[in-house]
Design an enzyme around this catalytic site. Sequence first.
Site, mmCIF file in Angstrom:
data_model
loop_
_atom_site.group_PDB
_atom_site.id
_atom_site.type_symbol
_atom_site.label_atom_id
_atom_site.label_comp_id
_atom_site.label_asym_id
_atom_site.label_seq_id
_atom_site.Cartn_x
_atom_site.Cartn_y
_atom_site.Cartn_z
ATOM 1 N N GLN A 288 2.713 0.432 14.032
ATOM 2 C CA GLN A 288 2.787 1.575 13.499
ATOM 3 C C GLN A 288 1.337 2.249 13.485
ATOM 4 O O GLN A 288 0.357 1.567 13.793
ATOM 5 C CB GLN A 288 3.266 1.522 11.843
ATOM 6 C CG GLN A 288 2.031 0.700 11.032
ATOM 7 C CD GLN A 288 2.788 -0.114 9.801
ATOM 8 O OE1 GLN A 288 3.457 -1.126 9.897
ATOM 9 N NE2 GLN A 288 2.611 0.546 8.704
ATOM 10 N N GLU B 294 0.525 -4.214 11.940
ATOM 11 C CA GLU B 294 0.552 -5.730 11.567
ATOM 12 C C GLU B 294 0.728 -6.644 12.783
ATOM 13 O O GLU B 294 0.650 -7.831 12.597
ATOM 14 C CB GLU B 294 1.658 -5.882 10.568
ATOM 15 C CG GLU B 294 1.554 -5.070 9.324
ATOM 16 C CD GLU B 294 2.511 -5.413 8.134
ATOM 17 O OE1 GLU B 294 3.689 -5.628 8.659
ATOM 18 O OE2 GLU B 294 2.235 -5.366 6.881
ATOM 19 N N TRP C 194 0.933 -1.146 0.141
ATOM 20 C CA TRP C 194 0.019 -0.145 -0.084
ATOM 21 C C TRP C 194 0.877 1.261 0.010
ATOM 22 O O TRP C 194 0.229 2.361 -0.122
ATOM 23 C CB TRP C 194 -0.929 0.165 1.370
ATOM 24 C CG TRP C 194 0.003 0.378 2.391
ATOM 25 C CD1 TRP C 194 1.087 -0.055 2.735
ATOM 26 C CD2 TRP C 194 -0.614 0.989 3.739
ATOM 27 N NE1 TRP C 194 1.378 0.229 4.260
ATOM 28 C CE2 TRP C 194 0.303 0.964 4.603
ATOM 29 C CE3 TRP C 194 -1.921 1.637 3.805
ATOM 30 C CZ2 TRP C 194 0.126 1.507 5.856
ATOM 31 C CZ3 TRP C 194 -1.856 2.544 5.174
ATOM 32 C CH2 TRP C 194 -0.819 2.355 6.006
HETATM 33 C C1 BGC Z 1 4.898 -2.505 6.837
HETATM 34 C C2 BGC Z 1 3.858 -2.152 5.821
HETATM 35 C C3 BGC Z 1 4.348 -1.708 4.727
HETATM 36 C C4 BGC Z 1 5.415 -2.609 4.070
HETATM 37 C C5 BGC Z 1 6.168 -2.597 2.929
HETATM 38 C C6 BGC Z 1 5.966 -3.157 6.405
HETATM 39 O O1 BGC Z 1 6.764 -3.511 7.507
HETATM 40 O O2 BGC Z 1 4.303 -2.709 8.240
HETATM 41 O O3 BGC Z 1 2.844 -1.222 6.202
HETATM 42 O O4 BGC Z 1 3.534 -1.709 3.627
HETATM 43 O O5 BGC Z 1 6.470 -2.877 5.316
HETATM 44 O O6 BGC Z 1 7.038 -1.072 3.114
#
Ligand code: BGC
Length: 968
Positions: A586, A478, A344
């Site tokens: 995050q 996450e 995203w």
């Molecule tokens: C983040 C995501 C992000 C991905 C790629 C992950 O560590 O939590 O939000 O899209 O990295 O950058």
Amino acid sequence: MNPWVLRYEGFDPASEGRREALCTLGNGRFATRGATPEAGPERAPGTYLAGCYDRLESEVAGRTVSNEDMVNLPDWLPLTFATPGSAWFRPGGARLPEYRQDLDLRHGLLLRELRWQDGAGRVTLVRQRRLVSMADPFLAAMETTFVAENWSGPLRVRAGIDGDVANRGVARYRSLRGDHLTDQAAGAGDGLTWLTATTRTSRVAVALASRIDAPTGPGEATAGAAEVHTDHVLDLVQGEPVTLTKVVALVSSRDAGVDDPRAAALRRAARAPGFGVLMREHVEAWQRLWLRARLDVDGPQVSQIVHLHVFHVLQTLSPHTAALDVGVPARGLHGEAYRGHVFWDELFVLPWMNLRFPEVSLGLLRYRWRRLPQARKAAREAGREGAMFPWQSGSDGREETQTLHLNPESGRWLPDNSHLQRHVGLAVAYNVWHHHLATGSMPPWAAELLLDIARFFASLCVRVGDRYEIHGVMGPDEYHDAYPGASSPGLDNNAYTNVMTAWLLLRARETARLAPALAPPAEELARWDDIARRMRVDFHDGVISQFTGYAALLELDWSRYSRVRRLDRALEADGDDVNRYKASKQADTLMLFYLLTADELLEILRGLGYPADHGLIMRTIAYYLERTSHGSTLSAVVHAWVLARYDRSSSWLFFTEALLSDIEDVQGGTTAEGIHLGAMGGTLDLLQRCYLGLEVGRGELRLDPLLPDQLGLLSMSIRYRGSQIFIDADHRRARVNGVESRVFTEEKPIMTRTSDLGRRLVHHRERLGLSREQVAERAEMSAGYLGYLEESAEPPSSGVLYRLAEALQTTVDDLLGSDVDRPPGRGPAMAHPTLEVLQEEECLRLISPGGVGRVAFSGSHGPTVLPVNYKVREGAIVFRTAPHGPMDEDLRTGLEGVEIKVGFEVDRIDEARHEGWSVLVQGAAHHVPPEEAGDLAEAGISPWAGGARLLYIRILPTQITGRRIHGL
Ligand code: BGC
């Protein structure tokens, strides 16, 4: 500190990985990490072609997993040298009285200067300049100059291409297969060497061809199974520089117009110019990019990092990218982390792009649109409607998220549920909408994309009581992928997803109005409205709950885990589970304050029937701030943003952290695996939309600057709905095109005839012996804007021109160059033009102001072309001509009832910039009947040749096509 140069002194094997990533050179089509050309264990070379993926299966933890990787292609860098009797040079372990590496951001060059002392005390100075051409996206080159400082004699040089490479750049993926290249072949002939390979399963054929320009000729070639090199002996005379250049072409079977990549690469390498011309064209291309992308802030350090971020965003996503079928890779084309996948993160990059390179944004959105069938299939298979985009996307748009991931801290492979981040679709839709706001355009395919995403989110909603709910998803945080102890993953009513769904359904209604042919049936629209009024959002302790049930989670003992960024890994290694705690990786709920203005958000919440005020926003920010570990670089960007208006000093700390994400590798070791493109784009967007308070509205831009004290002056140029605008602001004032103002309303730009306005301004200023500041003061504008006009030749508004003409004691006509009669065709063609096919809608927009066009038809005296002054009326081209003139006569010769087909062309070619467009309208020409001509008289159509040309002719288009030619 030079704000345009990133300098590294000394050779440090331990930090080579990070340097390699940060010193990557690329042109939006391919990129090469800044690895040393010589061998060494510290080296992790990588050359990646945008969109070139390959899928392989591996066995892990007793399961077969399939992963698609952005393929590491053959290494074109190898070049080393040896003094008589010594081994091939490698920097590791060598005596290096001097070793310096400079990344020149303004010119897109990687420079290296070293002095090597061999075992016999011979000191050789080596200077290297490397580029990946921004002018010709197929070429790269490296020039090496040797100076024997205290000796004379032969220097052996070996230069090659290495096809024995694999995806080995990320330690935790090394137990998975990475041998994506097969069928390597190499050879030499006609002064060139070449190497070809094919990706194992996607069967992309890749070819590299190399030419060595050296005073001693092309060298002795040796080809192995997966490697080819040439040997050279340079006779060095003490103190006299000798230069050898390697020019490389990279072509693949994915390129348009290529049937045989090897032949194409050889052709390109053979006809590529020498390093001097290559570099000049490359530097000019970068200059053009910087004019569009310039973003200046006070302070050399911040300024350097801002330039670095613009630089890497543009190396990944340049105007060359617009024509490719690629998305926004989370880690750029700079390394192998996340396998080159598209998440995203475009949400953090496109808002900046939209205002500078909208055509690139459009290309990136098309990547999503092309995968709409796959997303529709995924939605259907999940029992939903519309389009469900994958959390990780690669070549064909299927879900690429791994099913297992390795926790490097416990060594355990664990289930990966992150594909439940359905919110990725919201990011795509947000970008479609913001591209529309920035450009005023909503192509039907883009509307289709937004509407299908809206349809999907509406179908996710289930009615529970008098509310709609979304179950079983994950938010951007996450860490939380399930309720503690639950047997299946997913959470209910993630506030970010739910509120953005309400936002999306409101925008979808507007989109349906913009594209009536795609408008959903009334009952569907009614359901969307209903959802936008009844979406569920949870609250606890006076704040928005991240999801239903969040309030019941435990508080984490943060003192035990202070400074731990990846709490999920640390807790799992301790036998615990982060799902049990109020702890986020995050920004999640806070993303709402990042994407929506406070007013927009409050309006949505109130529309949903929840009491909401600014206090809610402040409390929610403070609450989650205390419960976030910032395990993603995106987190600092979002926190800097949401705090900008509540706690300026904390905002600045987060902004600094976001700026340092890669240059200081704040996540501890991740930069070596690729830059964080989202964080880079996010910092740039933060400067414009957050600190400058730039709000892009429908036909209007608004500024509400609140610059951090540390920033001083901020200036930038942007493109908004066809107008080029220069903005500069300090703590007190904001200026739009040099004049104090906080609003810009869409206006028609003035077309200069020669577009050397900049040179004319300088000429008159120098004629009068005035400084920029003096002229700016007289013309009541900022010196920054005058400087911008002098350098960029972008046409300003008429008010500005009048003031400048007065200040420079000349006329507007003179400044616009309208007293200069240029013979046609004097300007040479652009070195590397980009030809863009225009859509009908854009063609109509271009010709709609009217003006001079040319009508072509098959006349009685042979093919005829005549200039006319036209207007567009109700979709038809209308102009006047003389009764019984050649056109009238010819058009009348048609048989009764037979339409005469004509061609009608309008173009605007700017010779000075070698840019322009042309539109061709084909259709039938008619005389306008006298009873309708009366209405046309009011339109004020004046005949090109003056006089009494009372006959009106109308062309009804059957086909409208157009092309635009521009540089980078
Ligand atoms: C983040 C995501 C992000 C991905 C790629 C992950 O560590 O939590 O939000 O899209 O990295 O950058």
